[in-house]
Each structure stands twice: as structure tokens, then as C-alpha cells.
Motif scaffolding. Structure first.
Motif, PDB file in Angstrom:
ATOM      1  N   VAL A 124       0.849  -1.188   0.000  1.00 22.62           N
ATOM      2  CA  VAL A 124       0.000   0.000   0.000  1.00 22.62           C
ATOM      3  C   VAL A 124       0.879   1.230   0.000  1.00 22.62           C
ATOM      4  N   THR A 125       0.594   2.160  -0.860  1.00 20.85           N
ATOM      5  CA  THR A 125       1.407   3.383  -0.871  1.00 20.85           C
ATOM      6  C   THR A 125       0.608   4.556  -1.438  1.00 20.85           C
ATOM      7  N   HIS A 126       0.996   5.767  -1.023  1.00 18.53           N
ATOM      8  CA  HIS A 126       0.398   6.935  -1.668  1.00 18.53           C
ATOM      9  C   HIS A 126       1.431   7.566  -2.612  1.00 18.53           C
ATOM     10  N   ASP A 127       2.634   6.958  -2.639  1.00 21.33           N
ATOM     11  CA  ASP A 127       3.716   7.474  -3.449  1.00 21.33           C
ATOM     12  C   ASP A 127       3.712   6.780  -4.817  1.00 21.33           C
ATOM     13  N   LEU A 128       3.200   7.486  -5.825  1.00 21.25           N
ATOM     14  CA  LEU A 128       3.024   6.860  -7.149  1.00 21.25           C
ATOM     15  C   LEU A 128       4.341   6.537  -7.837  1.00 21.25           C
ATOM     16  N   ASP A 129       5.413   7.223  -7.448  1.00 20.31           N
ATOM     17  CA  ASP A 129       6.695   7.008  -8.116  1.00 20.31           C
ATOM     18  C   ASP A 129       7.197   5.574  -7.976  1.00 20.31           C
ATOM     19  N   VAL A 130       6.841   4.929  -6.874  1.00 17.82           N
ATOM     20  CA  VAL A 130       7.401   3.597  -6.621  1.00 17.82           C
ATOM     21  C   VAL A 130       6.608   2.497  -7.333  1.00 17.82           C
ATOM     22  N   VAL A 131       5.411   2.844  -7.794  1.00 20.83           N
ATOM     23  CA  VAL A 131       4.506   1.805  -8.301  1.00 20.83           C
ATOM     24  C   VAL A 131       5.003   1.085  -9.557  1.00 20.83           C
ATOM     25  N   PRO A 132       5.427   1.823 -10.595  1.00 19.82           N
ATOM     26  CA  PRO A 132       5.737   1.140 -11.862  1.00 19.82           C
ATOM     27  C   PRO A 132       6.849   0.114 -11.740  1.00 19.82           C
ATOM     28  N   GLY A 133       7.861   0.408 -10.945  1.00 18.61           N
ATOM     29  CA  GLY A 133       9.020  -0.459 -10.893  1.00 18.61           C
ATOM     30  C   GLY A 133       8.802  -1.793 -10.223  1.00 18.61           C
ATOM     31  N   ILE A 134       7.726  -1.938  -9.514  1.00 16.01           N
ATOM     32  CA  ILE A 134       7.595  -3.142  -8.699  1.00 16.01           C
ATOM     33  C   ILE A 134       6.311  -3.938  -8.945  1.00 16.01           C
ATOM     34  N   SER A 135       5.263  -3.268  -9.472  1.00 16.82           N
ATOM     35  CA  SER A 135       3.933  -3.898  -9.437  1.00 16.82           C
ATOM     36  C   SER A 135       3.624  -4.804 -10.630  1.00 16.82           C
ATOM     37  N   ASP A 136       2.921  -5.900 -10.354  1.00 20.31           N
ATOM     38  CA  ASP A 136       2.344  -6.720 -11.417  1.00 20.31           C
ATOM     39  C   ASP A 136       0.889  -6.328 -11.633  1.00 20.31           C
ATOM     40  N   LYS A 137       0.296  -5.796 -10.584  1.00 26.60           N
ATOM     41  CA  LYS A 137      -1.126  -5.472 -10.635  1.00 26.60           C
ATOM     42  C   LYS A 137      -1.338  -4.269  -9.717  1.00 26.60           C
ATOM     43  N   VAL A 138      -2.162  -3.332 -10.153  1.00 24.40           N
ATOM     44  CA  VAL A 138      -2.356  -2.112  -9.361  1.00 24.40           C
ATOM     45  C   VAL A 138      -3.834  -1.900  -9.076  1.00 24.40           C
ATOM     46  N   GLY A 139      -4.120  -1.471  -7.868  1.00 24.31           N
ATOM     47  CA  GLY A 139      -5.478  -1.090  -7.522  1.00 24.31           C
ATOM     48  C   GLY A 139      -5.484   0.358  -7.069  1.00 24.31           C
ATOM     49  N   CYS A 140      -6.383   1.163  -7.637  1.00 23.15           N
ATOM     50  CA  CYS A 140      -6.513   2.557  -7.205  1.00 23.15           C
ATOM     51  C   CYS A 140      -7.732   2.643  -6.294  1.00 23.15           C
ATOM     52  N   LEU A 141      -7.527   3.162  -5.113  1.00 20.71           N
ATOM     53  CA  LEU A 141      -8.593   3.136  -4.111  1.00 20.71           C
ATOM     54  C   LEU A 141      -9.076   4.533  -3.758  1.00 20.71           C
ATOM     55  N   ASP A 142     -10.373   4.707  -3.783  1.00 18.06           N
ATOM     56  CA  ASP A 142     -10.975   5.910  -3.227  1.00 18.06           C
ATOM     57  C   ASP A 142     -12.411   5.532  -2.876  1.00 18.06           C
ATOM     58  N   LYS A 143     -12.556   4.864  -1.755  1.00 13.60           N
ATOM     59  CA  LYS A 143     -13.794   4.211  -1.337  1.00 13.60           C
ATOM     60  C   LYS A 143     -14.046   2.966  -2.196  1.00 13.60           C
ATOM     61  N   ARG A 144     -14.029   3.139  -3.514  1.00 19.38           N
ATOM     62  CA  ARG A 144     -14.144   2.002  -4.430  1.00 19.38           C
ATOM     63  C   ARG A 144     -12.756   1.663  -4.954  1.00 19.38           C
ATOM     64  N   LEU A 145     -12.607   0.428  -5.405  1.00 19.42           N
ATOM     65  CA  LEU A 145     -11.297  -0.007  -5.878  1.00 19.42           C
ATOM     66  C   LEU A 145     -11.339  -0.236  -7.392  1.00 19.42           C
ATOM     67  N   TYR A 146     -10.396   0.412  -8.093  1.00 17.93           N
ATOM     68  CA  TYR A 146     -10.291   0.240  -9.542  1.00 17.93           C
ATOM     69  C   TYR A 146      -9.037  -0.587  -9.804  1.00 17.93           C
ATOM     70  N   VAL A 147      -9.219  -1.773 -10.365  1.00 16.62           N
ATOM     71  CA  VAL A 147      -8.087  -2.696 -10.481  1.00 16.62           C
ATOM     72  C   VAL A 147      -7.646  -2.882 -11.924  1.00 16.62           C
ATOM     73  N   HIS A 148      -6.342  -2.939 -12.117  1.00 18.21           N
ATOM     74  CA  HIS A 148      -5.763  -3.162 -13.446  1.00 18.21           C
ATOM     75  C   HIS A 148      -4.688  -4.214 -13.308  1.00 18.21           C
ATOM     76  N   ASN A 149      -4.630  -5.101 -14.276  1.00 17.58           N
ATOM     77  CA  ASN A 149      -3.649  -6.166 -14.095  1.00 17.58           C
ATOM     78  C   ASN A 149      -2.922  -6.601 -15.360  1.00 17.58           C
ATOM     79  N   LYS A 150      -2.971  -5.818 -16.392  1.00 17.44           N
ATOM     80  CA  LYS A 150      -2.273  -6.238 -17.600  1.00 17.44           C
ATOM     81  C   LYS A 150      -0.869  -5.654 -17.614  1.00 17.44           C
TER      82      LYS A 150
END
Lengths: 257, 269
Positions: free
Chosen positions: A192-218
Motif C-alpha cells: 500500500v502506498t500513496h507514493d506513485l513514483d514507486v509503483v511502476p518499478g515493482i507492481s504486477d497489478k495495481v489497484g486505485c482506491l478511493d472508497k471504491r477499488l479500480y483494479v488493473h492487471n495487464k
């Protein structure tokens, strides 16, 4: 294999819905990152996933079983809290690092010393073994909490903002370590992070949360993250890492969307 | 050693040895987990039970035990399951119990010497039954601490992580409160309800300044309690001062000297 499965989950606090209709499947051996602005419910989601909170509606399954009904042996999940806002840790107990890790193994008392040595070595913090936890820097504390979470040899590791309040060198070391952990030890990582800079280098799948969760996995695709539209007029896309595509974050308009 | 010829001093010192262990151990956990207000709350709430027992003509400690158990577990339950904080629930229960005690006492005719000895402590009134209670508490607490020491450490260091490990941390919390209640009731005859908090807090606070790790914290807490209680009892005999007040003043002086030598801010807040 599906590790976590969240079905139509809603969570309410103080007559206010913090999370609404969350649906999520996390397969094993991947790195899943949850991003979202402050107050979007990230820590609440994590607390629900480790069983510290119970949802009012919906279910959370781990290997197809309700997490509240799992034995400690079945629920092999390590947890690293957000240090900067974690008030649970006593500020009056003079506990050396080795004992912080030892206490996490109260249920599994076999080869405690070997396991402590192993995790201290993994994180290259052998020299901190006899230091008092309270006297450590933020980065050192975070590594010790990571070592504690790994001591029980978990198959899933959940980390809540693991580099908040940590110096850049420690941040680099922690993320590299997590990547290696996922690739070599095949440990599923939920970050879990609020720092977007770290996301691309590590993630296989990302979820954006703001009460609801928007998930992407390609892998290797730019994904849109609508929850950031309030913060950046154009919105933001996050690149989930792929083999030939550089890791970066870009505003939506650069891709003509 | 003239004081050793008196039965009341022999009893007080024997009780002091047992209580030192109880107090030192409990004080370590109270100061490490910031439970001082809970300790003070339970001891003051037991006043209502003491008053009720005096009015009914039963052993005051029995009344105190019932009230302390009710208060301790109610506070724990409220703080674990409710939106009301622990401090608020203690504040409400303390004032209610004290008010109840005062009203009950207004029905009691004549001199209430029994109750005064519980309020301010009196080693002259330690009976063989009290000794038995203190011995029982010390043996029980010793066994529980031996069996559950690491679990209590986990509870104090990081209760939330204990929950994630699926440890019954709430049960450990209730158990720790039960041991605090045993300690409070054991201490009542020596220090009285009014001064009891001092002995629940000072050994742990003093040891925190001296220790290099948690093992030393426990050891120094028990040693500090032992030295302060025994020396306080002897001093109170020679100075003809009330025992509880003498012990608390001595403990405070020892704490103040150490904090001046070691420096108040050395360990942070």
C-alpha cells in the motif's frame, strides 16, 4: 492459485462508508500495489485483509476460506504496519531487536535462533541484533518490522506504506529487497502506498482506491487511475511494468486520451 | 533490630517481601503499557466496595475485590469494544464508586477505624488472613507471570500484531488486569487506597531510568520495590510515620535522585 478474494465488501465507521463494494482477486506470487490519496481507505483495506477489522457486508477469503475462520497455520501472512502512524508499539519497553523478532514466533517455537539469524541476514541488519528497537532510526525500524514479518516464513507479505518517513537509501534498499523476495522466494506481496513514483518499478497489478477499488492487471500497459483526477486536472496513468517498456508515471494527455 | 520483636512488624516485613515481587512485576507492565490511570482507577473504585463491606459487616477486602473485579473487567471491555476511551470510562466509574462509598458511609454509625486503615494504610492492622491473601496472590501471580511472560510482553509491545498472529491478546489483557487487581488488594493494608498508585508506578518508572533492556527493567523494578517497601517500613517504625506515606515519599525521593543523575530527557518522552 487465488490467494485473496474479496467479494462485494463494504466497511462502515461512524455511520460513514469508508469502503464501498470492493471486489478483488489476488493470485499467488505477484506484487499487488494499492494506491490512493490520503484518507482513501488504504489502511482500512489492509486491516480488513489481515483480520483486524470485520466488514459489515461481503466476504474476504484466503485460499477460498473465510479469513476469520482460518487457523494461524493456514493464514500464513506477514504484516508490516505504517510506522509513522502506528501507535501500538510501546515507547516504554526496552526491547532489543532480536526479542522483537522472537516475540513474533510465540506460536512456532522451533529453531527460533536460526530463524532470527536468517531474517537479520536477509535484510543485512545483523549488527542491530542487540540494539534497542526504540533507539533505531525510521529506516532501521522499518527493516526490523519487515524482518519480524518474515520470521514466520509467510507466503504473503502485506506492507502498509513501508517507506514513509524513511531515508532515500533505506527506501531504495527496501524496495529492491521486496522485488528480490518476490522473484526468488516467490512470496506474494501486497503493498500500500500513496507514493506513485514507486509503483511502476515493482507492481504486477495495481489497484486505485478511493472508497471504491479500480483494479488493473495487464503487464506492460498504461492504466488510468480515476481517483487522481481531483488532484491532477488531466488525471494520471500508471505504467504497470512490462519487459520492454520503461517504468514511469505520465499524465493522461500525453497519450492523447 | 528492635522492631523485629513486634509481631506487627514481622508480619509487615514478611508481607513486604511478597508484595515487592508482585508490585515490581506489575509496575513494570503498568509503566510499559501506560496503565497507571487504570491502576489508580481500580484502587479508587475499590473504595465503594470497602464502604459497602464495612456497612454490611463483612471483610472489607471482599467488598473491594468484588468492586475491583467489576471495575477492571468493565473498563477493559469498554476500551476494547467501545468508542468510549479507557480514561473516560475510568473517570466515570471512579467518581461513581467514590460517591457511592461516601453515601454508604453516611449510614454507618460511630467510628470507622477499619475503613480509615484501608484508606490510608496501617501495618498495625495486617491480620493472618491478610497475610494468606497476599501469599496466595504472590504465588498465583508468580505462576502466571512464569507461564505468560512472553505473551504479556507481546501484549505490551504490539497488541495489534499479536491479534494478526491470532494470539488471544484480549484474554492476556484481562489476565494482566486480574494480576493488577491482586496487587492492589495486597497493597491496600500497607499504603491504603489513596497512596496506592505511587507504588504501582514508581518502581517501574525508576527501573526504566536505570535499565539497559527489558530484563533489567523487570529486575530493577522488583529490587526498587523491595528496597523502598522494606526501608520505608523500618523508617516508618523509627520516625513514627504512617507506613504507606513513608514508603511513597521514599520511593519518590529515590526516583527524583535517579532522574536528576541520569537526566529526565535521556530516554525521550
Amino acid at each position: 492459485m487465488n490467494l485473496f478474494e474479496i467479494r462485494n465488501m463494504w466497511y462502515q465507521f461512524d455511520d460513514r462508508w469508508i469502503l464501498e463494494d470492493i471486489n478483488l482477486v489476488i493470485r499467488d506470487k505477484i506484487v499487488f500495489t494499492v494506491v490512493g490519496p490520503n484518507g482513501s481507505g488504504k489502511t482500512t483495506l489492509i486491516k480488513l485483509m489481515v483480520g483486524l477489522l470485520r466488514p459489515q457486508r461481503g466476504r474476504i477469503l484466503y485460499k477460498n476460506k473465510d479469513i476469520m475462520k482460518l487457523s494461524p497455520e493456514e493464514f500464513r501472512v506477514g504484516y508490516v504496519p505504517q510506522l509513522s502512524s502506528y501507535s501500538e508499539i510501546s515507547q516504554r519497553l526496552l526491547l532489543p531487536v532480536s526479542d522483537v523478532i522472537r516475540l513474533s514466533m510465540l506460536r512456532n517455537k522451533e529453531n527460533i535462533k536460526v530463524k532470527i539469524d536468517r531474517v537479520l541476514e536477509m535484510l543485512q541488519i545483523e549488527d542491530l541484533r542487540n540494539e534497542l528497537f526504540l533507539k533505531l532510526s525510521g529506516g532501521q525500524k522499518q527493516k526490523v518490522l519487515l524482518a519480524r514479518a518474515l520470521a514466520n516464513e509467510p507466503e504473503t507479505l502485506i506492507l502498509d506504506e513501508p517507506v514513509t518517513g524513511v531515508d532515500q537509501e533505506s527506501e531504495f534498499h527496501i524496495f529492491n529487497f521486496l522485488k528480490q523476495l518476490n522473484r526468488k522466494e516467490k512470496i506474494t506481496i501486497i503493498l500500500v502506498t500513496h507514493d506513485l513514483d514507486v509503483v511502476p518499478g515493482i507492481s504486477d497489478k495495481v489497484g486505485c482506491l478511493d472508497k471504491r477499488l479500480y483494479v488493473h492487471n495487464k503487464g506492460g500497459e498504461f492504466i488510468s487511475c480515476p481517483v487522481y483526477k481531483n488532484q491532477m486536472k488531466e488525471g494520471l496513468e500508471i505504467l504497470v511494468h512490462g519487459k520492454n517498456i520503461p517504468h514511469r508515471l505520465v499524465p493522461l494527455h500525453r497519450h492523447g486520451k | 533490630m528492635e522492631f523485629m520483636q513486634y509481631t506487627f512488624m514481622q508480619r509487615a516485613l514478611a508481607a513486604g517481601v511478597l508484595i515487592s515481587f508482585l508490585t515490581g512485576m506489575v509496575s513494570f507492565f503498568i509503566t510499559s503499557k501506560n496503565l497507571a490511570f487504570l491502576g489508580e482507577g481500580i484502587s479508587h473504585i475499590s473504595f465503594g466496595g470497602l464502604a459497602l463491606a464495612v456497612l454490611l459487616g463483612i471483610h472489607p477486602l471482599l467488598g473491594a475485590l468484588v468492586f475491583a473485579l467489576f471495575a477492571g473487567f468493565s473498563i477493559a471491555r469498554i476500551s476494547l469494544n467501545s468508542r468510549i476511551s479507557e480514561d473516560t470510562s475510568i473517570g466515570i466509574l471512579v467518581s461513581f464508586s467514590m460517591a457511592l462509598g461516601i453515601i454508604l458511609l453516611s449510614y454507618k454509625k460511630g467510628y470507622t477505624s477499619d475503613l480509615l486503615s484501608f484508606l490510608f494504610g496501617s501495618i498495625l492492622t495486617i491480620t493472618p488472613a491478610d497475610m494468606l491473601f497476599i501469599l496466595g496472590s504472590a504465588v498465583l501471580a508468580g505462576s502466571v507471570f512464569y507461564r505468560y511472560f512472553n505473551q504479556f510482553l507481546m501484549l505490551v509491545f504490539d497488541r495489534e500484531y499479536g491479534r494478526i498472529m491470532r494470539l488471544p491478546v484480549d484474554r492476556y489483557y484481562y489476565l494482566l488486569i486480574f494480576l493488577i487487581i491482586c496487587t492492589i488488594l495486597s497493597l491496600i493494608k500497607i499504603t491504603g487506597v489513596v497512596l496506592l498508585t505511587g507504588l504501582l508506578v514508581l518502581p517501574g518508572a525508576t527501573s526504566y531510568l536505570l535499565a539497559r533492556n527489558y530484563r533489567e527493567q523487570v529486575l530493577f523494578s522488583i529490587l526498587t520495590a523491595f528496597i523502598n517497601i522494606m526501608l520505608g517500613l523500618v523508617l516508618s517504625y523509627y520516625l513514627n510515620w504512617p507506613s504507606g506515606a513513608t514508603i511513597v515519599i521514599l520511593s519518590t525521593i529515590v526516583f527524583s535522585v535517579i532522574i536528576m543523575i541520569k537526566g529526565a530527557g535521556k530516554r525521550g518522552k
